[in-house]
Design a protein around this motif. Structure first.
Motif, PDB file in Angstrom:
ATOM      1  N   THR A   1       0.903  -1.208  -0.055  1.00  0.00           N
ATOM      2  CA  THR A   1      -0.075   0.014   0.056  1.00  0.00           C
ATOM      3  C   THR A   1       0.846   1.352  -0.078  1.00  0.00           C
ATOM      4  O   THR A   1       2.130   1.227   0.322  1.00  0.00           O
ATOM      5  CB  THR A   1      -0.894   0.126   1.247  1.00  0.00           C
ATOM      6  OG1 THR A   1      -0.115   0.232   2.374  1.00  0.00           O
ATOM      7  CG2 THR A   1      -1.591  -1.304   1.358  1.00  0.00           C
TER       8      THR A   1
ATOM      9  N   ARG B   1      -2.797  -3.917   8.925  1.00  0.00           N
ATOM     10  CA  ARG B   1      -1.790  -2.869   8.320  1.00  0.00           C
ATOM     11  C   ARG B   1      -0.642  -2.555   9.205  1.00  0.00           C
ATOM     12  O   ARG B   1      -0.685  -2.544  10.278  1.00  0.00           O
ATOM     13  CB  ARG B   1      -2.572  -1.815   7.943  1.00  0.00           C
ATOM     14  CG  ARG B   1      -3.556  -1.907   6.815  1.00  0.00           C
ATOM     15  CD  ARG B   1      -4.262  -0.393   6.716  1.00  0.00           C
ATOM     16  NE  ARG B   1      -5.345  -0.791   5.650  1.00  0.00           N
ATOM     17  CZ  ARG B   1      -5.292  -0.451   4.434  1.00  0.00           C
ATOM     18  NH1 ARG B   1      -4.028   0.130   4.118  1.00  0.00           N
ATOM     19  NH2 ARG B   1      -6.253  -0.458   3.324  1.00  0.00           N
TER      20      ARG B   1
ATOM     21  N   ASP C   1      -6.664  -8.406   7.231  1.00  0.00           N
ATOM     22  CA  ASP C   1      -6.548  -7.083   6.519  1.00  0.00           C
ATOM     23  C   ASP C   1      -5.851  -6.105   7.562  1.00  0.00           C
ATOM     24  O   ASP C   1      -6.282  -4.844   7.655  1.00  0.00           O
ATOM     25  CB  ASP C   1      -8.013  -6.406   6.116  1.00  0.00           C
ATOM     26  CG  ASP C   1      -8.445  -7.221   4.912  1.00  0.00           C
ATOM     27  OD1 ASP C   1      -7.701  -7.960   4.208  1.00  0.00           O
ATOM     28  OD2 ASP C   1      -9.691  -7.082   4.849  1.00  0.00           O
TER      29      ASP C   1
ATOM     30  N   GLN D   1      -0.355  -4.252   3.680  1.00  0.00           N
ATOM     31  CA  GLN D   1      -1.534  -4.914   4.177  1.00  0.00           C
ATOM     32  C   GLN D   1      -1.625  -6.413   4.036  1.00  0.00           C
ATOM     33  O   GLN D   1      -1.138  -7.022   3.050  1.00  0.00           O
ATOM     34  CB  GLN D   1      -2.805  -4.571   3.651  1.00  0.00           C
ATOM     35  CG  GLN D   1      -3.964  -4.969   4.002  1.00  0.00           C
ATOM     36  CD  GLN D   1      -5.160  -4.425   3.459  1.00  0.00           C
ATOM     37  OE1 GLN D   1      -5.535  -3.148   3.474  1.00  0.00           O
ATOM     38  NE2 GLN D   1      -6.101  -5.097   2.734  1.00  0.00           N
TER      39      GLN D   1
END
Length: 430
Positions: free
Chosen positions: A236, A255, A253, A241
């Motif tokens: 990202t 991060r 998901d 992620q």
């Protein structure tokens, strides 16, 4: 009598004259004299070739998000000596360093008069840390990074709640051995009887040693890619992620803001260690603590952006595996940039394969040196490069200033190599 912080740090660094003396007898002698503070430290012991510091950062951040007070012991420092001993990410104070030296210095003097000889710099700092966390400021948990190897490292006097071996690759071969099996045997020295082990080791030769040692010591092992797995990984703009499945939970998901596939591995290892603290030792760590901790974790000098315009990234990639991770991360996050590399390293590293990888990445590459006893000379590094656009520059501060003045928006400067060099570079940008 040590009176000032400057005197205390000078005395500590003065121990460098003794070099490295692997073995635990001096540490055991000091621990006995200090009343065995190591026995009062609830710890996670983190070893491996690369990723130790980042794994510490992820795990600390998770534990802090859960409301725990977390001590850390890391090396080397990047900005300030005190950061080697920290509480909740904050380095201990100058006066605390002075006080700790006053406790340890008489023991070092006494030990020097015995057949064991005086303690090294790292042994002194380790003793200071264990006294601080075992006697003066007891924490909920202390994350202790191995200095070198594991089996004979001065931190190996502890008996942790969880052991971690991030990975095994070639580094410090003059001390640890010249095969992955030999290096792994030294790393595996931190595995304790009955203490669970979390690892990302994937090289077959190294894994064979790790799993054999763990079985002998009845240490339940959790291996990345087998016992806990990463999926749906994507790069990202802010970092990475991914999703993670452990034997006990699933995280979708999540991060992280430290870029690179290797940082996903480090984060996954930290989550698995946190799970073992939760299940084995009743640490109250919820999924939201995991997510928040991973998202807020940072570690200085690891793919760290120190300037936006022009774009400058510093990364303490100091061995072949570290350079390979750096190259992969640059390509994933900045595929369209023209890449300039500035590299400095210690002369006792396996330099040729590191430089070969950087040659493949860089549009231009410049080699330099810095003020450190074991630093390689710029010309010697340049001689190992086959890049058509290579150069050597002894004045790296002037070189960086000139480079910044002429860089455009489509260019990226990557400053990499020894963490000692990165520490100096960060001071200039600060």
């Amino acid at each position: 009598m040590i009176r000032t912080y400057e005197e205390a740090v000078a005395w500590i660094h003065g121990r460098l004259r003794l070099g490295m003396k692997p073995g635990l007898k001096r540490m055991e002698w000091m621990m006995e004299k200090l009343g065995h503070p190591e026995r009062r430290v609830r710890a996670v012991h983190i070893g491996g070739t690369n990723g130790k510091g980042s794994t510490v950062a992820y795990l600390r951040s998770i534990l802090q998000a859960a409301g725990y007070s977390v001590g850390t012991f890391t090396s080397p420092y990047v900005e300030q000596f005190n950061e080697r001993i920290s509480v909740n990410g904050e380095p201990i104070g100058d006066e605390e360093i002075v006080e700790l030296v006053r406790v340890v210095q008489p023991l070092a003097d006494e030990l020097e008069r015995t057949e064991l000889g005086g303690p090294t710099e790292f042994e002194v700092i380790t003793a200071m840390m264990l006294y601080y966390f075992g006697k003066q400021h007891i924490q909920d948990i202390v994350l202790i990074e191995v200095g070198l190897g594991g089996r004979l490292d001065s931190t190996n006097v502890i008996y942790p709640l969880v052991s971690v071996i991030t990975n095994v690759s070639y580094d410090h071969m003059n001390i640890l051995g010249d095969t992955l099996g030999q290096i792994a045997a030294e790393k595996a020295g931190i595995i304790k009887s009955g203490v669970p082990l979390v690892t990302a080791v994937n090289e077959p030769e190294a894994w064979e040693v790790i799993v054999k040692t763990a079985a002998e010591r009845k240490a339940k092992t959790y291996r990345l890619g087998v016992d806990f797995t990463v999926s749906d990984q994507q790069t990202t703009a802010e970092g990475e992620q991914f999703s993670l499945v452990t034997p006990f939970s699933e995280y979708r998901d999540v991060r992280i803001h430290m870029p690179g596939a290797h940082q996903v591995e480090n984060a996954a290892v930290a989550v698995m260690a946190a799970e073992l603290l939760r299940l084995g030792y009743s640490f109250l760590i919820d999924p939201e603590h995991i997510a928040a901790g991973l998202a807020s974790a940072a570690w200085p000098g690891r793919f760290e952006k120190v300037s936006d315009k022009p774009l400058v990234i510093v990364d303490g990639a100091h061995n072949e595996a570290g350079i390979r991770a750096l190259v992969d991360t640059v390509r994933a996050h900045y595929p369209d940039k023209r890449i300039h590399v500035l590299f400095a390293a210690l002369a006792d590293k396996p330099l040729a394969p590191m430089i070969r990888l950087l040659d493949e990445l860089a549009d231009t590459i410049t080699f330099t040196t810095f003020d450190f006893p074991r630093a390689a000379q710029a010309e010697a590094l340049a001689a190992l490069s086959s890049h058509p656009q290579k150069d050597a520059a002894n004045d790296w501060t002037g070189w960086i200033r000139a480079q910044q003045e002429q860089m455009g928006d489509d260019e990226l400067l990557v400053v990499t190599g020894s963490l000692y060099f990165i520490s100096d570079v960060k001071k200039q940008f600060r």
